[in-house]
Structure formats: structure tokens, C-alpha cells
Design an enzyme around this catalytic site. Sequence first.
Site, PDB file in Angstrom:
ATOM      1  CB  ALA A  64      -0.883  -0.016   1.236  1.00 49.38           C
ATOM      2  N   GLY A 110       0.370  -5.064   0.958  1.00 50.70           N
ATOM      3  CA  GLY A 110      -0.870  -5.126   0.181  1.00 50.70           C
ATOM      4  C   GLY A 110      -0.679  -5.754  -1.192  1.00 50.70           C
ATOM      5  CD  GLU A 113      -2.526  -7.681   3.112  1.00 48.54           C
ATOM      6  OE1 GLU A 113      -2.335  -6.484   2.818  1.00 48.54           O
ATOM      7  OE2 GLU A 113      -3.083  -8.038   4.162  1.00 48.54           O
ATOM      8  CD  GLU A 133       1.613  -5.691   5.610  1.00 48.14           C
ATOM      9  OE1 GLU A 133       2.528  -6.534   5.717  1.00 48.14           O
ATOM     10  OE2 GLU A 133       0.817  -5.668   4.655  1.00 48.14           O
TER      11      GLU A 133
HETATM   12  N1  DAK Z   1       4.608   3.222  -0.699  1.00 50.47           N
HETATM   13  C1  DAK Z   1       5.002   4.399  -1.210  1.00 50.47           C
HETATM   14  N2  DAK Z   1       6.131   4.554  -1.899  1.00 50.47           N
HETATM   15  C2  DAK Z   1       6.899   3.464  -2.074  1.00 50.47           C
HETATM   16  C3  DAK Z   1       6.558   2.200  -1.560  1.00 50.47           C
HETATM   17  C4  DAK Z   1       5.313   2.097  -0.839  1.00 50.47           C
HETATM   18  N3  DAK Z   1       4.880   0.950  -0.360  1.00 50.47           N
HETATM   19  N4  DAK Z   1       7.526   1.326  -1.885  1.00 50.47           N
HETATM   20  C5  DAK Z   1       8.441   2.007  -2.574  1.00 50.47           C
HETATM   21  N5  DAK Z   1       8.074   3.284  -2.697  1.00 50.47           N
HETATM   22  C6  DAK Z   1       8.781   4.361  -3.382  1.00 50.47           C
HETATM   23  C7  DAK Z   1      10.017   4.773  -2.563  1.00 50.47           C
HETATM   24  O1  DAK Z   1       9.645   5.680  -1.535  1.00 50.47           O
HETATM   25  C8  DAK Z   1      10.872   5.415  -3.657  1.00 50.47           C
HETATM   26  O2  DAK Z   1      10.354   6.708  -3.920  1.00 50.47           O
HETATM   27  P1  DAK Z   1      11.347   7.967  -4.134  1.00 50.47           P
HETATM   28  O3  DAK Z   1      12.202   8.025  -2.907  1.00 50.47           O
HETATM   29  O4  DAK Z   1      12.111   7.598  -5.397  1.00 50.47           O
HETATM   30  O5  DAK Z   1      10.398   9.117  -4.311  1.00 50.47           O
HETATM   31  C9  DAK Z   1      10.557   4.559  -4.900  1.00 50.47           C
HETATM   32  O6  DAK Z   1       9.325   3.894  -4.615  1.00 50.47           O
HETATM   33  C10 DAK Z   1      11.628   3.497  -5.159  1.00 50.47           C
HETATM   34  O7  DAK Z   1      11.801   2.763  -3.960  1.00 50.47           O
HETATM   35  P2  DAK Z   1      13.247   2.579  -3.289  1.00 50.47           P
HETATM   36  O8  DAK Z   1      14.168   3.669  -3.656  1.00 50.47           O
HETATM   37  O9  DAK Z   1      13.002   2.296  -1.838  1.00 50.47           O
HETATM   38  O10 DAK Z   1      13.746   1.245  -4.050  1.00 50.47           O
HETATM   39  P3  DAK Z   1      14.772   0.166  -3.500  1.00 50.47           P
HETATM   40  O11 DAK Z   1      15.100  -0.699  -4.661  1.00 50.47           O
HETATM   41  O12 DAK Z   1      15.877   0.804  -2.734  1.00 50.47           O
HETATM   42  O13 DAK Z   1      13.911  -0.706  -2.454  1.00 50.47           O
HETATM   43  C11 DAK Z   1      11.952  -1.882  -1.666  1.00 50.47           C
HETATM   44  C12 DAK Z   1      12.816  -1.471  -2.886  1.00 50.47           C
HETATM   45  C13 DAK Z   1      10.701  -2.555  -2.216  1.00 50.47           C
HETATM   46  C14 DAK Z   1      12.734  -2.872  -0.808  1.00 50.47           C
HETATM   47  C15 DAK Z   1      11.613  -0.607  -0.837  1.00 50.47           C
HETATM   48  O14 DAK Z   1      11.046   0.362  -1.729  1.00 50.47           O
HETATM   49  C16 DAK Z   1      10.628  -0.851   0.261  1.00 50.47           C
HETATM   50  O15 DAK Z   1      10.978  -1.367   1.328  1.00 50.47           O
HETATM   51  N6  DAK Z   1       9.372  -0.443   0.035  1.00 50.47           N
HETATM   52  C17 DAK Z   1       8.360  -0.451   1.039  1.00 50.47           C
HETATM   53  C18 DAK Z   1       7.828  -1.829   1.256  1.00 50.47           C
HETATM   54  C19 DAK Z   1       6.730  -1.759   2.277  1.00 50.47           C
HETATM   55  O16 DAK Z   1       6.974  -1.636   3.467  1.00 50.47           O
HETATM   56  N7  DAK Z   1       5.504  -1.737   1.776  1.00 50.47           N
HETATM   57  C20 DAK Z   1       4.326  -1.454   2.562  1.00 50.47           C
HETATM   58  C21 DAK Z   1       3.929  -2.662   3.339  1.00 50.47           C
HETATM   59  S1  DAK Z   1       2.620  -2.271   4.388  1.00 50.47           S
HETATM   60  C22 DAK Z   1      -4.557  -0.295   4.569  1.00 50.47           C
HETATM   61  C23 DAK Z   1      -4.598  -1.648   4.358  1.00 50.47           C
HETATM   62  C24 DAK Z   1      -3.441  -2.318   4.091  1.00 50.47           C
HETATM   63  C25 DAK Z   1      -2.259  -1.645   4.091  1.00 50.47           C
HETATM   64  C26 DAK Z   1      -2.240  -0.287   4.352  1.00 50.47           C
HETATM   65  C27 DAK Z   1      -3.372   0.408   4.587  1.00 50.47           C
HETATM   66  N8  DAK Z   1      -5.747   0.397   4.874  1.00 50.47           N
HETATM   67  C28 DAK Z   1      -6.986  -0.277   4.851  1.00 50.47           C
HETATM   68  C29 DAK Z   1      -5.722   1.770   5.186  1.00 50.47           C
HETATM   69  C30 DAK Z   1      -1.074  -2.372   3.772  1.00 50.47           C
HETATM   70  C31 DAK Z   1       0.084  -1.939   4.163  1.00 50.47           C
HETATM   71  C32 DAK Z   1       1.277  -2.383   3.466  1.00 50.47           C
HETATM   72  O17 DAK Z   1       1.283  -2.788   2.330  1.00 50.47           O
END
Ligand code: DAK
Length: 258
Positions: A64, A110, A113, A133
Site C-alpha cells: 500500500a 498489500g 495480499e 507491515e
Molecule cells: N509506498 C510508497 N512509496 C513506495 C513504496 C510504498 N509501499 N515502496 C516504494 N516506494 C517508493 C520509494 O519511496 C521510492 O520513492 P522515491 O524516494 O524515489 O520518491 C521509490 O518507490 C523506489 O523505492 P526505493 O528507492 O526504496 O527502491 P529500493 O530498490 O531501494 O527498495 C523496496 C525497494 C521494495 C525494498 C523498498 O522500496 C521498500 O521497502 N518499500 C516499502 C515496502 C513496504 O513496506 N511496503 C508497505 C507494506 S505495508 C490499509 C490496508 C493495508 C495496508 C495499508 C493500509 N488500509 C486499509 C488503510 C497495507 C500496508 C502495506 O502494504
Amino acid sequence: MENIIIDTDERIRYITINRPEQLNALNVETIAELSEAFQLSDEDQDIRAIILTGSGEKAFIAGADIKEFADFTIGQGKELSARGHETLFNLVANLQTPVIAAINGYALGGGLELAMSCHIRIASDRAKLGLPEVSLGVIPGYGGTQRLAELVGKGRAMEIILTAGMISAEEAHQMGLVNHVTFPSGLMSRAEEIARQICKNSPRAIGLAIKAVNAGLMNKSRGYQKEIEAFGEAFGTEDFKEGTSAFLEKRKAAFTGN
Ligand code: DAK
């Protein structure tokens, strides 16, 4: 549709999430567009199979959109989780048209998921999968706590969720999380091969089979409800504020347990 691309070839519908600069992270608009695209595809009698993938070489969906949910309150968290279950994740799981996830790169949070809501998963050998998460101070809120345990068993699901780590496509294959692993260049052709095989069969029977397989999950509706409540609760914690701020500020989180 601004965030997704829709194509059709013969009886196969292709839905591609197209936010490669954000690694195809799911924001509210993308979720709404996907919901509409899946509903329209299911209503179209000519479409017999759907392939879902991400654009670019790096990500299927990296979760997400963290920028968007970093400021949610407990109420918003609960409400959006419940709405997301209904409009996209359960919708996909219960479609009468089979959906194949072609996982071309990161499938996180997400993103995993959504892949787990699909009926069949195929991954490129470069894909990395995980539910990070808890590293952000929140829990999987789109069915991940239930669907992961269902696909890989409780012990493996606990390890994946509690460590917030990523697993390789090969590991995911060994535990039954993905059905097949391919070279990146062979991913779409493998997905199409399966889709074409599905297209030869009776759409009515396929719809009924999906219903029958899913019927067993009805007993678990309490689990999904508990996930929605616990997910909302996480939004009221200091740990959640710290986890999301740390990601956005590109630093390590220092959790206090509050
Ligand atoms: N959200 C927003 N931006 C994201 C992102 C994300 N999930 N994942 C990556 N990006 C963005 C980064 O911020 C970066 O943006 P800039 O800095 O260039 O502006 C760009 O994508 C490239 O990412 P990286 O520079 O970080 O790329 P790397 O190769 O270094 O790393 C990575 C890749 C996938 C390991 C890293 O980007 C990462 O750890 N990403 C986050 C993974 C994560 O934690 N995802 C979220 C999981 S929690 C909800 C229901 C469910 C959820 C939420 C709300 N509601 C009902 C309200 C679910 C939550 C989740 O999914």
C-alpha cells in the site's frame, strides 16, 4: 484509468498496475480503478481469464502507498480496511473469472495480499515476497493474516509476518505460495499458457468451482473481522507513527512498544 493499463487479447484480459516510479504501490485511486476493472472484466462474457501484473522490471506491487496511510486514525484504518476487503481483495477472490497473478518483482504488503486474493500465482525468479507491515508498526490489513496461513500453513505464515522479512520466489514455490517460478522473460508466456488452458473449459463450471473452493473459507469470516479490528487499532499506536515516519524519512525505526 490513470494508474492501470487494460488490454485484451482473444479472451484474456490483462490488467497492469502502472506506477513504476512508486514500485506500483497501491494508493486509493489505484485500488478504485482495479476494483472497477475487475468488475467490468467479470461482467464481460467474452473474457475467460484475467492476468494481473505490475509495470516495469522491479515490482509487482511494493505494498500500500505508505505516504497515503501514514496519517490515518484508528477509525479510518478500520473503515478503509473493511472497505478494501470488500471492494478489491474479496472481490477478486470471489470473481467467477479466474485471475492469475504474474509476479514480476517485489510483492510486498498489500501487493502480496492482492496476489494471494488471485486464484493462481506465477512468479519470476527475481520476485521477492513478504508482509513487512509489522516493521511499520501495523499489521497486514487486506486479508494477509488469513490468506497466508491458508496457503502456507500457520508456522510459515507466522515466520513471514512476524519477521517482516522477504522470501525468494523459489522459497515461495517450495511452500506453495506460488504455483510456478519462471525466468523473467518467460513469466507472461507461462501465465498465458495457463490462461489459454482455462479458456477451453466451461466458464459456468469454473465459476461454480471457485465458489465451492471458497465456500470453505466462509467459516473463517471471524478471522477476517479480527484482522480489520486489530489493523485499525495499530493506527492509534506510537509505534505506527514511528514506523511510517522512519520509512518516509529513509531511516531505521526505533520502536518503543507504545
Ligand atoms: N509506498 C510508497 N512509496 C513506495 C513504496 C510504498 N509501499 N515502496 C516504494 N516506494 C517508493 C520509494 O519511496 C521510492 O520513492 P522515491 O524516494 O524515489 O520518491 C521509490 O518507490 C523506489 O523505492 P526505493 O528507492 O526504496 O527502491 P529500493 O530498490 O531501494 O527498495 C523496496 C525497494 C521494495 C525494498 C523498498 O522500496 C521498500 O521497502 N518499500 C516499502 C515496502 C513496504 O513496506 N511496503 C508497505 C507494506 S505495508 C490499509 C490496508 C493495508 C495496508 C495499508 C493500509 N488500509 C486499509 C488503510 C497495507 C500496508 C502495506 O502494504
